[in-house]
Write an enzyme that holds these catalytic residues in place. Structure first.
Site, PDB file in Angstrom:
ATOM      1  N   GLY A  59       0.833  -1.202   0.000  1.00  0.00           N
ATOM      2  CA  GLY A  59       0.000   0.000   0.000  1.00  0.00           C
ATOM      3  C   GLY A  59       0.862   1.243   0.000  1.00  0.00           C
ATOM      4  N   CYS A  86       5.268  -6.074   1.618  1.00  0.00           N
ATOM      5  CA  CYS A  86       5.666  -4.676   1.564  1.00  0.00           C
ATOM      6  C   CYS A  86       5.030  -3.890   2.717  1.00  0.00           C
ATOM      7  CB  CYS A  86       5.321  -4.111   0.182  1.00  0.00           C
ATOM      8  SG  CYS A  86       6.208  -2.595  -0.158  1.00  0.00           S
ATOM      9  N   TYR A  87       4.096  -3.002   2.429  1.00  0.00           N
ATOM     10  CA  TYR A  87       3.402  -2.293   3.512  1.00  0.00           C
ATOM     11  C   TYR A  87       2.815  -3.305   4.494  1.00  0.00           C
ATOM     12  CZ  TYR A  87       0.068   0.729   5.932  1.00  0.00           C
ATOM     13  OH  TYR A  87      -0.636   1.401   6.888  1.00  0.00           O
ATOM     14  N   HIS A 180       7.605  -7.587  -3.656  1.00  0.00           N
ATOM     15  CA  HIS A 180       6.315  -8.006  -4.219  1.00  0.00           C
ATOM     16  C   HIS A 180       6.474  -9.325  -4.972  1.00  0.00           C
ATOM     17  CE1 HIS A 180       3.913  -4.401  -3.406  1.00  0.00           C
ATOM     18  NE2 HIS A 180       5.079  -3.779  -3.454  1.00  0.00           N
ATOM     19  N   GLU A 182       4.235 -11.065  -6.204  1.00  0.00           N
ATOM     20  CA  GLU A 182       3.160 -11.262  -7.184  1.00  0.00           C
ATOM     21  C   GLU A 182       3.481 -10.713  -8.560  1.00  0.00           C
ATOM     22  OE1 GLU A 182       3.064  -9.609  -4.437  1.00  0.00           O
ATOM     23  OE2 GLU A 182       2.258  -7.597  -4.664  1.00  0.00           O
ATOM     24  N   ASP A 237     -14.579 -10.538 -25.033  1.00  0.00           N
ATOM     25  CA  ASP A 237     -15.024 -10.097 -23.714  1.00  0.00           C
ATOM     26  C   ASP A 237     -16.544  -9.990 -23.623  1.00  0.00           C
ATOM     27  OD1 ASP A 237     -12.337  -9.897 -23.546  1.00  0.00           O
ATOM     28  OD2 ASP A 237     -12.263  -7.710 -23.498  1.00  0.00           O
ATOM     29  N   LYS A 379      -7.323 -11.467 -19.432  1.00  0.00           N
ATOM     30  CA  LYS A 379      -7.770 -11.959 -20.738  1.00  0.00           C
ATOM     31  C   LYS A 379      -7.710 -13.492 -20.850  1.00  0.00           C
ATOM     32  CE  LYS A 379      -8.948 -10.490 -24.952  1.00  0.00           C
ATOM     33  NZ  LYS A 379      -9.874  -9.367 -25.194  1.00  0.00           N
TER      34      LYS A 379
END
Ligand code: XMP
Length: 523
Positions: A59, A86-87, A180, A182, A237, A379
């Site tokens: 964050g 992180c945060y 991070h 991710e 989509d 996607k």
């Protein structure tokens, strides 16, 4: 909130721009998770959600600021594993008795960094530090840093700017990392998540089939028995959104397919027949070619073309939608990359949506509420969901096609003659690409018809016909792109076929511009 049919992981969002990527990594591991802004995560919420594990996201705030975001104390008392990122790491350390210091130049880290392991080992890092280099690349983005870890924690890894890059309290199964895991730039990040969910005892029972069930339940909850309208473009989509909605609410859904006369060869018929005849959706085929082509007559400026098409699209859609009694909801195939999500720390979570080229502004204008069942998906996940819903592979794997259609592939004035030629040339080109087995390697391929005629010779006669440009690019998200390196033989064969089979074209060029500096479309 959903019923706990699956092991559930809770991601408490402290406002990081990449929180959604945590969810994505977990979904790849077949773990069911939900992201909830920290403001909504109360004690009562935690009890009801009953997470099997919790992740604190990153964050933008500083834990040293009075009133900065926190998880409820109860999170630490539930006996479930927690991973702070992180945060999230800094919050965990401070909450549990460690210290965080403000960033200085020497310790702030942004971008690529390398973590090396400490003496203490943990299953959290199984599969890490294995490539012989003795270190792992990670992505850092922090100003503040942990300066003293909380009692009970060990250091598992350090980086030059983060002496406590990876920390763990193995007994309580609390883990915290400064980087991070991710993001793409932490190449082994997925392994770390995999280890964490394994330590937490997840069985990996969350699949696209399960997502579908969950999405259907949410749609039903949101729209009740009210009619819903959906602008069906024939793109992946909106098609997947329509199929999912139909699964959820059947005939409450009406799709409007606006035919602006700028579609590819046989496209309108194919889309309408697939949805109407094969999938039994209610589809209104709005035949508005005259209107669009009439207003575009004589227009050559690209922005003017786009504006005309956008405006007419809204008018036309509104006209047809007004005929549907009591419609309260508009469904859109908005994907996660279209959503710029941020958490406002003073108020509730706030979400900004990038307005879609075609339907932007529509919901407000018509007083409709939005249904966006794909907004958490990427996607490739939308494609997987489409397959799950029974849409044919050939349809799901289709290249993107822009809302303004062939108008922006026809630089200069648009005429019916040019559109006809363009459609035929495009069909030959795509046929070639499919025949050579290249379709799935390419992000997007199409023909643009150029506003010039050139001289040629065919048989014994002179020709004076249009030139066209072939375009094919590779890309991950359409934001940047490389031209596709076709073999010369392929290009030669394709040029010959187009010139032989398409009356009106006597010259074929290949566009080798990347993006940037070019764009994918010509206009
Ligand atoms: P550009 O040409 O900007 O295109 O490099 C990037 C991607 O976006 C598509 N595109 C559009 N899609 N409405 C759409 O729905 C539009 O107005 C539009 N303009 C461009 C383009 O085909 C490519 O995939």
């Amino acid at each position: 909130m959903s019923t706990p049919e699956h092991d559930r992981l809770l991601i408490i969002d402290f406002g990081s721009q990449v929180t959604q990527l945590i969810a994505r990594r977990l979904r790849e591991l077949n773990v069911y998770c939900e992201i909830h802004p920290y403001q909504n995560v109360t004690d009562a919420f935690l009890t009801e959600f009953a997470p099997k594990a919790i992740i604190f996201s990153g964050g933008p705030d500083s834990v040293m600021r009075e009133g900065s975001p926190r998880p409820p104390k109860k999170a630490y008392e539930m006996g479930v594993p927690i991973l702070g990122i992180c945060y999230g790491q800094q919050v965990m350390m401070q909450d549990l008795g460690g210290k965080v210091e403000a960033g200085e130049h020497a310790t702030a880290e942004f971008g690529r960094a390398y973590v090396t392991p400490s003496e203490t080992r943990s299953d959290l890092l199984s599969g890490w530090f294995m490539d012989g280099s003795g270190r792992e690349q990670v992505w850092m983005s922090h100003g503040d840093h942990v300066s003293e870890i909380a009692p009970g924690f060990d250091v598992l890894g350090t980086s030059p700017g983060a002496p406590f890059a990876i920390t763990a309290d193995t007994e309580r199964r609390f883990y915290a990392v400064q980087f991070h895991p991710e993001v793409h730039h932490t190449p082994n990040g997925k392994t770390l998540y995999q280890n964490f969910v394994q330590l937490a005892g997840f069985s990996g029972d969350w699949t696209m089939g399960a997502y579908r069930e969950e999405a259907i339940r949410k749609i039903k909850e949101q729209v009740g028995d009210k009619p819903v309208i959906c602008a069906l473009s024939g793109g992946v989509d909106s098609s997947v959104a329509a199929a999912l909605l139909h699964d959820a609410i059947g005939d409450q859904l009406t799709c409007v397919f606006v035919d602006h006369g700028l579609l590819r060869l046989n496209e309108a018929e194919e889309v309408v027949s697939m949805f109407r005849d094969h999938m039994n959706l209610k589809v209104i085929h709005a035949q508005e070619q005259e209107l669009f082509l009439g207003e575009l007559d004589g227009v050559s400026d690209p922005e003017t073309k786009r504006k005309i098409i956008g405006r007419l699209f809204i008018d036309v859609f509104q006209k047809y939608a007004n005929e549907i009694d009591g419609a309260e909801f508009l469904a859109q195939g908005t994907l996660y990359p279209d959503v710029i999500e941020s958490v406002s720390f003073s108020g509730g979570p706030s979400v900004t949506i990038k307005s879609h080229h075609n339907v932007g502004g529509l919901p407000e204008k018509m007083g409709l509420k939005l249904v966006e069942p794909l907004r958490e998906l990427f996607k490739d996940e939308v494609r997987a969901l489409g397959r799950e819903l029974g849409l044919p592979d050939s349809f799901i794997g289709r290249h993107p096609f822009p809302g303004p259609g062939l108008a922006i592939r026809c630089p200069g004035e648009i005429t019916r003659e040019k559109l006809d030629i363009l459609r035929k040339a495009d069909a030959v080109y795509i046929d070639q690409i499919r025949k050579h087995g290249l379709y799935d390697e390419i992000w997007q391929a199409f023909v643009a018809i150029l506003p010039v005629r050139t001289v040629g010779v065919m048989g014994d006669g002179r020709t004076y016909d249009y030139a066209c440009a072939l375009r094919a690019v590779t890309s991950v998200d359409g934001m940047t792109a490389d031209y596709y390196p076709f073999e010369h033989d392929f290009l030669g064969e394709t040029a010959t076929r187009i010139i032989n089979e398409v009356k009106g074209i006597n010259r074929v060029t290949y566009d080798i511009t990347s993006k940037p500096p070019g764009t994918i479309e010509w206009e």
